[in-house]
Write a protein that holds these residues in place. Sequence first.
Motif, PDB file in Angstrom:
ATOM      1  N   ILE A 163       0.489  -1.545  -0.525  1.00  5.82           N
ATOM      2  CA  ILE A 163       0.121   0.061   0.119  1.00  5.82           C
ATOM      3  C   ILE A 163       0.718   0.889   0.270  1.00  5.82           C
ATOM      4  O   ILE A 163       1.522   1.724   0.570  1.00  5.82           O
ATOM      5  CB  ILE A 163      -1.141  -0.252   1.522  1.00  5.82           C
ATOM      6  CG1 ILE A 163      -1.911  -1.324   1.446  1.00  5.82           C
ATOM      7  CG2 ILE A 163      -2.195   1.419   1.072  1.00  5.82           C
ATOM      8  CD1 ILE A 163      -2.359  -2.094   0.256  1.00  5.82           C
ATOM      9  N   PRO A 164       1.032   1.837  -1.472  1.00  2.00           N
ATOM     10  CA  PRO A 164       1.984   3.139  -1.362  1.00  2.00           C
ATOM     11  C   PRO A 164       1.050   4.090  -1.066  1.00  2.00           C
ATOM     12  O   PRO A 164       0.453   3.765  -0.487  1.00  2.00           O
ATOM     13  CB  PRO A 164       2.488   3.184  -2.640  1.00  2.00           C
ATOM     14  CG  PRO A 164       1.249   2.907  -3.311  1.00  2.00           C
ATOM     15  CD  PRO A 164       0.382   1.582  -2.435  1.00  2.00           C
ATOM     16  N   LYS A 165       1.746   5.526  -0.266  1.00  2.00           N
ATOM     17  CA  LYS A 165       1.095   6.442   0.483  1.00  2.00           C
ATOM     18  C   LYS A 165      -0.026   6.936  -0.305  1.00  2.00           C
ATOM     19  O   LYS A 165      -0.856   6.969   0.421  1.00  2.00           O
ATOM     20  CB  LYS A 165       2.080   7.244   1.141  1.00  2.00           C
ATOM     21  CG  LYS A 165       1.589   8.062   2.445  1.00  2.00           C
ATOM     22  CD  LYS A 165       2.465   9.485   2.621  1.00  2.00           C
ATOM     23  CE  LYS A 165       2.063  10.780   3.535  1.00  2.00           C
ATOM     24  NZ  LYS A 165       3.193  10.965   4.366  1.00  2.00           N
ATOM     25  N   SER A 166      -0.040   7.305  -1.627  1.00  2.00           N
ATOM     26  CA  SER A 166      -1.197   7.357  -2.735  1.00  2.00           C
ATOM     27  C   SER A 166      -2.185   6.775  -2.171  1.00  2.00           C
ATOM     28  O   SER A 166      -3.494   7.222  -2.297  1.00  2.00           O
ATOM     29  CB  SER A 166      -0.359   7.081  -3.880  1.00  2.00           C
ATOM     30  OG  SER A 166      -0.353   6.559  -4.586  1.00  2.00           O
ATOM     31  N   ARG A 167      -2.207   5.264  -1.403  1.00  2.00           N
ATOM     32  CA  ARG A 167      -3.508   4.289  -1.771  1.00  2.00           C
ATOM     33  C   ARG A 167      -3.338   4.573   0.073  1.00  2.00           C
ATOM     34  O   ARG A 167      -5.044   3.742   0.069  1.00  2.00           O
ATOM     35  CB  ARG A 167      -3.095   3.374  -2.642  1.00  2.00           C
ATOM     36  CG  ARG A 167      -3.231   3.985  -3.736  1.00  2.00           C
ATOM     37  CD  ARG A 167      -3.045   1.556  -4.474  1.00  2.00           C
ATOM     38  NE  ARG A 167      -3.672   0.957  -3.964  1.00  2.00           N
ATOM     39  CZ  ARG A 167      -3.744  -0.256  -3.604  1.00  2.00           C
ATOM     40  NH1 ARG A 167      -2.441  -0.618  -3.910  1.00  2.00           N
ATOM     41  NH2 ARG A 167      -4.768  -0.920  -3.499  1.00  2.00           N
ATOM     42  N   THR A 174      -5.046   8.743   7.036  1.00  2.00           N
ATOM     43  CA  THR A 174      -3.932   9.348   8.155  1.00  2.00           C
ATOM     44  C   THR A 174      -2.890   9.522   6.897  1.00  2.00           C
ATOM     45  O   THR A 174      -3.057   8.585   6.596  1.00  2.00           O
ATOM     46  CB  THR A 174      -3.808   8.436   9.103  1.00  2.00           C
ATOM     47  OG1 THR A 174      -2.684   9.163   9.706  1.00  2.00           O
ATOM     48  CG2 THR A 174      -3.533   7.547   8.641  1.00  2.00           C
ATOM     49  N   ASP A 175      -2.569  10.716   7.589  1.00  2.00           N
ATOM     50  CA  ASP A 175      -1.283  10.978   7.104  1.00  2.00           C
ATOM     51  C   ASP A 175       0.007  10.739   7.835  1.00  2.00           C
ATOM     52  O   ASP A 175       1.096  11.172   6.663  1.00  2.00           O
ATOM     53  CB  ASP A 175      -1.361  12.437   6.371  1.00  2.00           C
ATOM     54  CG  ASP A 175      -2.461  13.162   4.613  1.00  2.00           C
ATOM     55  OD1 ASP A 175      -2.177  11.513   4.162  1.00  2.00           O
ATOM     56  OD2 ASP A 175      -2.715  13.758   5.611  1.00  2.00           O
ATOM     57  N   PHE A 176      -0.079  10.200   8.494  1.00  2.00           N
ATOM     58  CA  PHE A 176       0.809   9.812   9.348  1.00  2.00           C
ATOM     59  C   PHE A 176       1.686   9.007   9.202  1.00  2.00           C
ATOM     60  O   PHE A 176       3.145   9.021   9.222  1.00  2.00           O
ATOM     61  CB  PHE A 176       0.704   9.426  10.876  1.00  2.00           C
ATOM     62  CG  PHE A 176       1.592   9.110  11.982  1.00  2.00           C
ATOM     63  CD1 PHE A 176       0.968   9.987  13.392  1.00  2.00           C
ATOM     64  CD2 PHE A 176       1.564   8.185  12.393  1.00  2.00           C
ATOM     65  CE1 PHE A 176       2.465  10.608  13.933  1.00  2.00           C
ATOM     66  CE2 PHE A 176       2.890   8.291  13.839  1.00  2.00           C
ATOM     67  CZ  PHE A 176       3.145   9.673  14.469  1.00  2.00           C
ATOM     68  N   TYR A 177       0.859   8.230   8.418  1.00  2.00           N
ATOM     69  CA  TYR A 177       1.738   6.637   7.629  1.00  2.00           C
ATOM     70  C   TYR A 177       2.747   7.407   7.064  1.00  2.00           C
ATOM     71  O   TYR A 177       2.040   7.976   5.765  1.00  2.00           O
ATOM     72  CB  TYR A 177       1.515   5.683   7.921  1.00  2.00           C
ATOM     73  CG  TYR A 177       1.262   5.310   9.726  1.00  2.00           C
ATOM     74  CD1 TYR A 177       2.228   4.981  10.857  1.00  2.00           C
ATOM     75  CD2 TYR A 177       0.069   4.508  10.179  1.00  2.00           C
ATOM     76  CE1 TYR A 177       1.668   5.625  11.926  1.00  2.00           C
ATOM     77  CE2 TYR A 177       0.049   4.638  11.312  1.00  2.00           C
ATOM     78  CZ  TYR A 177       0.325   4.353  12.201  1.00  2.00           C
ATOM     79  OH  TYR A 177       0.241   4.369  13.189  1.00  2.00           O
TER      80      TYR A 177
END
Length: 441
Positions: A163-167, A174-177
Amino acid sequence: MPDETAVLAPNFTTDPYWWDAAPPATAREALPETTDVLVVGSGYCGLSAAAELARNGVDVTVVDAEELGAGASTRSGGMVSSGQKLVIGGAVKGVDAARMERLLADSISSYEHLRTLIAEKQLDADLGVFGRYFGAHVPRHYDRLRRHGELLARHTGVTVHEIPKSRQHEVTQTDFYHGGIVIDEYGGLHPGKYHRALRRLATESGARLRSHAPVLKVGPLTNGFHSVETGRGTIRARNVFFGTNGYTGQGNPDLRKRIVGVRSYQIATEPLPPELMAQINPGRRMITDSKRELVYSRPSPDGTRVLFGCRPGLFDLPEREAAPRLHAMMLKVWPQLAGYRVTHCWSGKVGMTADKIAHMGRRDGIDFALGCNGNGVALMTYLGHQSALKLLGHQNQPSAFDSPAFPEIPVPFYDGRPWFLPIVSGWYHLQDAIDRRMARL
């Protein structure tokens, strides 16, 4: 200065959330004078061993220092997995390939044993296999998680999704990870209900369960019996089995030197609007991260609350003081939870070993299974069962976790009191902070 206690709900309690539905039990009946097997510790491990022994006609007695189920088994997050801790926790480093394969195979067996046990015995445990998300604390951890996922898929057969951050918002808003991996086959259960079901299974199989009977001393085998001194009298037992994990006390100083009880804390939010729960965790997955001082979260089994766990600082704290700190840490991950209060905060001891591997076996005539290393729901159930089969002579083959090598904690003069934990925790917190700061540069 803001009032930190404002995050506590009017009905706030320091009892585990799980106890609302299934509290621990008291069993103050008299202790027997003799028993074939005395099981010390009424957690998943001890109850699993007792049920199998009693089912095979063995006279077995389980004793606990407190109420039945007052320890870690009903204080955990209830997450269920197979060999994940061995790989991601780093336990397989330095282990030869053949033993690593056996350890991972036994870990898979522990997961399947748990699922089969719950299904065949129709145990009320709220088991749900919805998957687990491992979030990257910093960008460079993403590639490490991908490698771990590949290793787990290859050795344990689980289904892994990158799961890349874009997904990431597909998994949790959340944008924490910085992205991560999802493993489909992992899940969770209700620790309190599962423990209650195991108590019933052990009792119905013929085992005696006794609370408030701390084991103070175990004498050597004499004339076929150990003389076991408890806080409620002495029992003569042909065999003694310790399944005390992070609560191993003075009753066995030798085992106590080989395990550290590390306190972990959790909070439960008040019930949340369904649309907010759908943002936090639309797939009802278990969620953990890649920090050294890791954070773990999950929805309650009924899907109405967020349960969030971690260590709130270097030193152990009263739960009422720890709750606002956990709440603040939770808001760093999910700011949209601001304004929702905490109804429960509790803690429990995780049994950690020097090599990050659980151990079962026999030392000085005493049988044991200890050291879940934060992965105890399936594994300790399984090792209790395997220990019973070993005592009965029914094992098809020895467990990979059954090894004569059980290293002591490598700290001078360690006697079971973890005075060094603030130092270790401080180092972990510092390293995690450095990782986060470097990621911003």
